[in-house]
Design a protein around this motif. Structure first.
Motif, PDB file in Angstrom:
ATOM      1  N   LEU A 258       0.830  -1.197   0.000  1.00 49.53           N
ATOM      2  CA  LEU A 258       0.000   0.000   0.000  1.00 49.53           C
ATOM      3  C   LEU A 258       0.868   1.252   0.000  1.00 49.53           C
ATOM      4  CD1 LEU A 258      -2.820   1.303   0.223  1.00 49.53           C
ATOM      5  CD2 LEU A 258      -2.531   1.243   2.712  1.00 49.53           C
ATOM      6  N   TYR A 259       1.922   1.261   0.789  1.00 48.98           N
ATOM      7  CA  TYR A 259       2.790   2.438   0.865  1.00 48.98           C
ATOM      8  C   TYR A 259       3.301   2.813  -0.515  1.00 48.98           C
ATOM      9  CZ  TYR A 259       6.671   5.506   1.999  1.00 48.98           C
ATOM     10  OH  TYR A 259       7.521   6.582   2.049  1.00 48.98           O
ATOM     11  N   TRP A 260       3.879   1.869  -1.250  1.00 47.51           N
ATOM     12  CA  TRP A 260       4.467   2.196  -2.556  1.00 47.51           C
ATOM     13  C   TRP A 260       3.411   2.549  -3.587  1.00 47.51           C
ATOM     14  CZ3 TRP A 260       9.131   3.395  -1.650  1.00 47.51           C
ATOM     15  CH2 TRP A 260       9.907   2.671  -0.747  1.00 47.51           C
ATOM     16  N   LEU A 261       2.302   1.798  -3.589  1.00 52.41           N
ATOM     17  CA  LEU A 261       1.243   2.075  -4.563  1.00 52.41           C
ATOM     18  C   LEU A 261       0.630   3.452  -4.334  1.00 52.41           C
ATOM     19  CD1 LEU A 261      -0.462  -1.431  -4.617  1.00 52.41           C
ATOM     20  CD2 LEU A 261       0.666  -0.333  -6.560  1.00 52.41           C
ATOM     21  N   VAL A 262       0.363   3.779  -3.073  1.00 55.69           N
ATOM     22  CA  VAL A 262      -0.225   5.083  -2.756  1.00 55.69           C
ATOM     23  C   VAL A 262       0.772   6.198  -3.022  1.00 55.69           C
ATOM     24  CG1 VAL A 262      -1.006   6.539  -0.844  1.00 55.69           C
ATOM     25  CG2 VAL A 262      -1.965   4.262  -1.142  1.00 55.69           C
ATOM     26  N   ARG A 263       2.037   5.976  -2.683  1.00 52.72           N
ATOM     27  CA  ARG A 263       3.043   7.018  -2.900  1.00 52.72           C
ATOM     28  C   ARG A 263       3.075   7.450  -4.359  1.00 52.72           C
ATOM     29  NH1 ARG A 263       6.782   9.984  -1.338  1.00 52.72           N
ATOM     30  NH2 ARG A 263       6.785   9.386   0.859  1.00 52.72           N
ATOM     31  N   ASP A 264       3.085   6.508  -5.270  1.00 52.89           N
ATOM     32  CA  ASP A 264       3.174   6.915  -6.676  1.00 52.89           C
ATOM     33  C   ASP A 264       1.850   7.437  -7.205  1.00 52.89           C
ATOM     34  OD1 ASP A 264       3.709   6.679  -9.744  1.00 52.89           O
ATOM     35  OD2 ASP A 264       5.629   6.475  -8.738  1.00 52.89           O
ATOM     36  N   ALA A 265       0.747   6.897  -6.726  1.00 54.66           N
ATOM     37  CA  ALA A 265      -0.552   7.431  -7.140  1.00 54.66           C
ATOM     38  C   ALA A 265      -0.687   8.892  -6.722  1.00 54.66           C
ATOM     39  CB  ALA A 265      -1.675   6.597  -6.537  1.00 54.66           C
ATOM     40  N   LEU A 266      -0.267   9.212  -5.500  1.00 49.49           N
ATOM     41  CA  LEU A 266      -0.339  10.593  -5.036  1.00 49.49           C
ATOM     42  C   LEU A 266       0.634  11.486  -5.796  1.00 49.49           C
ATOM     43  CD1 LEU A 266      -0.694  10.143  -1.161  1.00 49.49           C
ATOM     44  CD2 LEU A 266      -2.485  10.433  -2.885  1.00 49.49           C
ATOM     45  N   ALA A 267       1.779  10.928  -6.206  1.00 57.28           N
ATOM     46  CA  ALA A 267       2.725  11.713  -7.000  1.00 57.28           C
ATOM     47  C   ALA A 267       2.094  12.132  -8.316  1.00 57.28           C
ATOM     48  CB  ALA A 267       3.999  10.908  -7.250  1.00 57.28           C
ATOM     49  N   CYS A 268       1.233  11.288  -8.865  1.00 55.80           N
ATOM     50  CA  CYS A 268       0.556  11.619 -10.127  1.00 55.80           C
ATOM     51  C   CYS A 268      -0.333  12.849  -9.987  1.00 55.80           C
ATOM     52  CB  CYS A 268      -0.283  10.435 -10.605  1.00 55.80           C
ATOM     53  SG  CYS A 268       0.659   9.153 -11.435  1.00 55.80           S
ATOM     54  N   SER A 269      -0.784  13.121  -8.771  1.00 58.37           N
ATOM     55  CA  SER A 269      -1.699  14.252  -8.578  1.00 58.37           C
ATOM     56  C   SER A 269      -1.056  15.573  -8.972  1.00 58.37           C
ATOM     57  CB  SER A 269      -2.149  14.314  -7.117  1.00 58.37           C
ATOM     58  OG  SER A 269      -1.107  14.784  -6.263  1.00 58.37           O
ATOM     59  N   GLU A 270       0.278  15.633  -8.934  1.00 55.26           N
ATOM     60  CA  GLU A 270       0.963  16.880  -9.216  1.00 55.26           C
ATOM     61  C   GLU A 270       1.198  17.108 -10.708  1.00 55.26           C
ATOM     62  OE1 GLU A 270       4.399  17.489  -6.607  1.00 55.26           O
ATOM     63  OE2 GLU A 270       3.626  15.869  -5.362  1.00 55.26           O
ATOM     64  N   GLU A 271       1.073  16.059 -11.518  1.00 49.96           N
ATOM     65  CA  GLU A 271       1.369  16.200 -12.939  1.00 49.96           C
ATOM     66  C   GLU A 271       0.309  15.598 -13.843  1.00 49.96           C
ATOM     67  OE1 GLU A 271       4.972  14.130 -13.843  1.00 49.96           O
ATOM     68  OE2 GLU A 271       4.195  12.177 -13.207  1.00 49.96           O
ATOM     69  N   VAL A 272      -0.815  15.165 -13.275  1.00 50.40           N
ATOM     70  CA  VAL A 272      -1.795  14.435 -14.071  1.00 50.40           C
ATOM     71  C   VAL A 272      -2.368  15.298 -15.195  1.00 50.40           C
ATOM     72  CG1 VAL A 272      -3.775  14.982 -12.584  1.00 50.40           C
ATOM     73  CG2 VAL A 272      -3.770  12.866 -13.920  1.00 50.40           C
ATOM     74  N   ARG A 273      -2.513  16.587 -14.978  1.00 50.52           N
ATOM     75  CA  ARG A 273      -3.037  17.450 -16.040  1.00 50.52           C
ATOM     76  C   ARG A 273      -2.033  17.597 -17.179  1.00 50.52           C
ATOM     77  NH1 ARG A 273      -7.683  20.099 -14.426  1.00 50.52           N
ATOM     78  NH2 ARG A 273      -8.183  19.817 -12.211  1.00 50.52           N
ATOM     79  N   GLN A 274      -0.751  17.651 -16.850  1.00 51.77           N
ATOM     80  CA  GLN A 274       0.280  17.698 -17.888  1.00 51.77           C
ATOM     81  C   GLN A 274       0.275  16.413 -18.702  1.00 51.77           C
ATOM     82  OE1 GLN A 274       3.452  18.714 -14.924  1.00 51.77           O
ATOM     83  NE2 GLN A 274       4.182  20.024 -16.569  1.00 51.77           N
ATOM     84  N   LEU A 275       0.114  15.286 -18.017  1.00 50.08           N
ATOM     85  CA  LEU A 275       0.065  14.008 -18.714  1.00 50.08           C
ATOM     86  C   LEU A 275      -1.124  13.954 -19.660  1.00 50.08           C
ATOM     87  CD1 LEU A 275       0.911  11.571 -15.779  1.00 50.08           C
ATOM     88  CD2 LEU A 275       2.356  12.079 -17.754  1.00 50.08           C
ATOM     89  N   ALA A 276      -2.264  14.421 -19.193  1.00 47.41           N
ATOM     90  CA  ALA A 276      -3.461  14.403 -20.032  1.00 47.41           C
ATOM     91  C   ALA A 276      -3.247  15.235 -21.293  1.00 47.41           C
ATOM     92  CB  ALA A 276      -4.655  14.936 -19.243  1.00 47.41           C
ATOM     93  N   ARG A 277      -2.615  16.388 -21.147  1.00 52.45           N
ATOM     94  CA  ARG A 277      -2.351  17.240 -22.310  1.00 52.45           C
ATOM     95  C   ARG A 277      -1.417  16.539 -23.299  1.00 52.45           C
ATOM     96  NH1 ARG A 277      -1.099  21.354 -19.710  1.00 52.45           N
ATOM     97  NH2 ARG A 277       1.173  21.141 -19.665  1.00 52.45           N
ATOM     98  N   ALA A 278      -0.376  15.880 -22.779  1.00 50.50           N
ATOM     99  CA  ALA A 278       0.564  15.170 -23.647  1.00 50.50           C
ATOM    100  C   ALA A 278      -0.129  14.012 -24.368  1.00 50.50           C
ATOM    101  CB  ALA A 278       1.744  14.657 -22.834  1.00 50.50           C
ATOM    102  N   TRP A 279      -1.002  13.301 -23.674  1.00 46.74           N
ATOM    103  CA  TRP A 279      -1.694  12.170 -24.291  1.00 46.74           C
ATOM    104  C   TRP A 279      -2.675  12.642 -25.356  1.00 46.74           C
ATOM    105  CZ3 TRP A 279      -2.735   9.876 -18.799  1.00 46.74           C
ATOM    106  CH2 TRP A 279      -1.571   9.236 -18.359  1.00 46.74           C
ATOM    107  N   ARG A 280      -3.334  13.770 -25.138  1.00 52.88           N
ATOM    108  CA  ARG A 280      -4.241  14.291 -26.163  1.00 52.88           C
ATOM    109  C   ARG A 280      -3.461  14.662 -27.424  1.00 52.88           C
ATOM    110  NH1 ARG A 280      -6.516  16.876 -21.679  1.00 52.88           N
ATOM    111  NH2 ARG A 280      -5.665  18.910 -22.270  1.00 52.88           N
ATOM    112  N   GLU A 281      -2.226  15.121 -27.259  1.00 50.77           N
ATOM    113  CA  GLU A 281      -1.400  15.486 -28.409  1.00 50.77           C
ATOM    114  C   GLU A 281      -1.105  14.292 -29.313  1.00 50.77           C
ATOM    115  OE1 GLU A 281       2.133  17.277 -26.946  1.00 50.77           O
ATOM    116  OE2 GLU A 281       1.180  19.201 -26.453  1.00 50.77           O
ATOM    117  N   VAL A 282      -1.110  13.096 -28.739  1.00 51.06           N
ATOM    118  CA  VAL A 282      -0.803  11.906 -29.536  1.00 51.06           C
ATOM    119  C   VAL A 282      -2.054  11.064 -29.818  1.00 51.06           C
ATOM    120  CG1 VAL A 282       1.596  11.782 -28.839  1.00 51.06           C
ATOM    121  CG2 VAL A 282      -0.119  10.639 -27.430  1.00 51.06           C
ATOM    122  N   GLY A 283      -3.223  11.689 -29.725  1.00 53.75           N
ATOM    123  CA  GLY A 283      -4.430  11.034 -30.211  1.00 53.75           C
ATOM    124  C   GLY A 283      -5.483  10.640 -29.206  1.00 53.75           C
ATOM    125  N   ARG A 284      -5.191  10.644 -27.899  1.00 54.84           N
ATOM    126  CA  ARG A 284      -6.206  10.274 -26.919  1.00 54.84           C
ATOM    127  C   ARG A 284      -7.024  11.498 -26.535  1.00 54.84           C
ATOM    128  NH1 ARG A 284      -6.339   5.487 -24.086  1.00 54.84           N
ATOM    129  NH2 ARG A 284      -8.350   6.374 -23.490  1.00 54.84           N
TER     130      ARG A 284
END
Length: 308
Positions: A258-284
Motif C-alpha cells: 500500500l505504501y508504494w502504490l499510494v506514494r506513486d498514485a499521489l505523485a501523479c496528482s501533481e502532474e496528471v493534467r500535464q500528462l493528459a495534455r501530452a496524451w491528447r497530443e498523440v491522439g487520446r
C-alpha cells in the motif's frame, strides 16, 4: 549550435536531411533526425533537449543518468537506444542535449489489445529489475511529499487524507534493484504492424533519464498508476498481479505494498493534467483533465479500500 554538434557526431559523408518533432513527452523536447548515409541510404537518430526553464534544473542529472544507463544497457536483454553523445551542461549545444539511436516501433495508448500489452509490460519490467549493472545508479528519490499532494476538488477528503497519512510514515525496508523509474506505456515501444492487437511485441524501452536504485515496488506502482489514469483503475490494480505472474517479487506485507502504490498514485496528482495534455497530443482526445483526475481519484479510493 545543436545541429553543428550533431553533425560532428555523424560518420564522414553523412548529413541531416530531415527533422521531425516527436510528441507525447513532458520534460524535454524530442526530435527524430533522418540521416543520409554515404551509400545513399538513411538511418535515424533521436535528439533529446531540455528547453523548459523548470526542467532545465534537472537536465544535467537526467542526461548523465540516461547516458550511463544506455551505456550499461548495451548488450543486455533489455532493448534500449544506443548512446551516440551527450552534452549535459550545454557546453556545445544551445540547450542540454543527448543524441541516441532510433528504435523501431511506437508507443501505444489505445484501449484495444490492452490485456496482451499489460502482460508484456510486466514481463519487460521483470527483465529490467533482473539487471545487475556494474555501476549502480543513484538511489531513488520520492516524487512527492505529504505536503505537495494535490487532492482533486471532487475527491473524498477523508480518503485522500488517509492516503496522505500513509506516506507520512518512513518508507518500508527494501532490497534495492535497478529501476527505470518512469516505466509506463508512454516509454515502451511496440511493433507498428500489430501494436493495437493481441500478438504485438515490445521493440524497446526508452526514456532512461530517471534510472535509479530502489524497491521494485516503486517501478510497479508507477506503471500501475499510469495504467489507472490511462485506461481505468482496474488496470492499475491488475498490473501488480501481472508482474508477479511474470516472476516478479513484490513486498510481502499488504501495508508495504500500500505504501508504494499510494506514494506513486499521489505523485501523479501533481502532474496528471500535464500528462493528459501530452496524451491528447498523440491522439487520446478523450483524456481530458476531468477524465484523468476522476480516474486518479477512483484509483486512490480503490487502493485504500483494497489494501488498508
Amino acid at each position: 549550435m545543436t545541429l553543428a554538434w550533431v553533425r560532428r557526431q555523424l560518420d564522414v559523408g553523412e548529413r541531416i536531411v530531415g527533422v521531425d518533432a516527436l510528441h507525447g513527452g513532458v520534460t524535454a523536447e524530442m526530435r527524430r533526425l533522418t540521416i543520409r548515409t554515404r551509400d545513399g541510404g538513411t538511418r535515424r537518430l533521436v535528439l533529446r533537449s531540455f528547453v523548459d526553464p523548470f526542467y532545465l534544473t534537472y537536465a544535467e542529472d537526467s542526461l548523465n543518468r540516461e547516458a550511463d544507463a544506455l551505456t550499461q544497457l548495451a548488450g543486455t536483454g533489455v532493448t534500449a537506444p544506443g548512446l551516440i553523445a551527450a552534452d549535459p551542461i550545454a557546453e556545445h549545444c544551445e540547450y542540454p542535449s543527448l543524441l541516441m539511436t532510433h528504435l523501431p516501433g511506437r508507443t501505444v495508448l489505445a484501449d484495444a489489445g490492452l490485456e496482451d500489452r499489460v502482460h508484456q509490460l510486466a514481463r519487460q519490467l521483470v527483465a529490467v529489475h533482473a539487471l545487475r549493472p556494474a555501476v549502480r545508479p543513484p538511489e531513488y528519490t520520492a516524487l512527492t511529499t505529504a505536503d505537495t499532494v494535490v487532492p482533486p476538488q471532487c475527491a473524498d477528503a477523508a480518503v485522500w487524507a488517509a492516503a496522505i497519512d500513509v506516506i507520512r510514515k518512513p518508507g518500508p525496508a527494501y532490497e534495492g534493484r535497478f529501476l527505470h523509474r518512469d516505466f509506463q506505456p508512454g516509454n515502451v515501444l511496440f511493433d507498428v504492424a500489430s501494436a493495437g492487437t493481441a500478438g504485438s511485441r515490445i521493440t524497446g524501452v526508452v526514456d532512461w533519464a530517471s534510472v535509479s536504485w530502489g524497491p521494485v515496488d516503486l517501478d510497479v506502482a508507477h506503471c500501475a498508476a499510469i495504467l489507472a489514469v490511462l485506461h481505468g483503475p482496474a488496470w492499475g490494480l491488475w498490473f501488480s498481479g501481472a508482474y508477479e505472474e511474470a516472476g516478479g517479487v513484490l513486498a510481502a506485507a499488504r501495508s508495504e505494498r500500500l505504501y508504494w502504490l499510494v506514494r506513486d498514485a499521489l505523485a501523479c496528482s501533481e502532474e496528471v493534467r500535464q500528462l493528459a495534455r501530452a496524451w491528447r497530443e498523440v491522439g487520446r482526445r478523450d483524456l481530458t483533465a476531468g477524465v484523468v483526475v476522476g480516474r486518479l481519484d477512483a484509483y486512490v479510493t480503490v487502493l485504500m479500500d483494497a489494501l488498508s
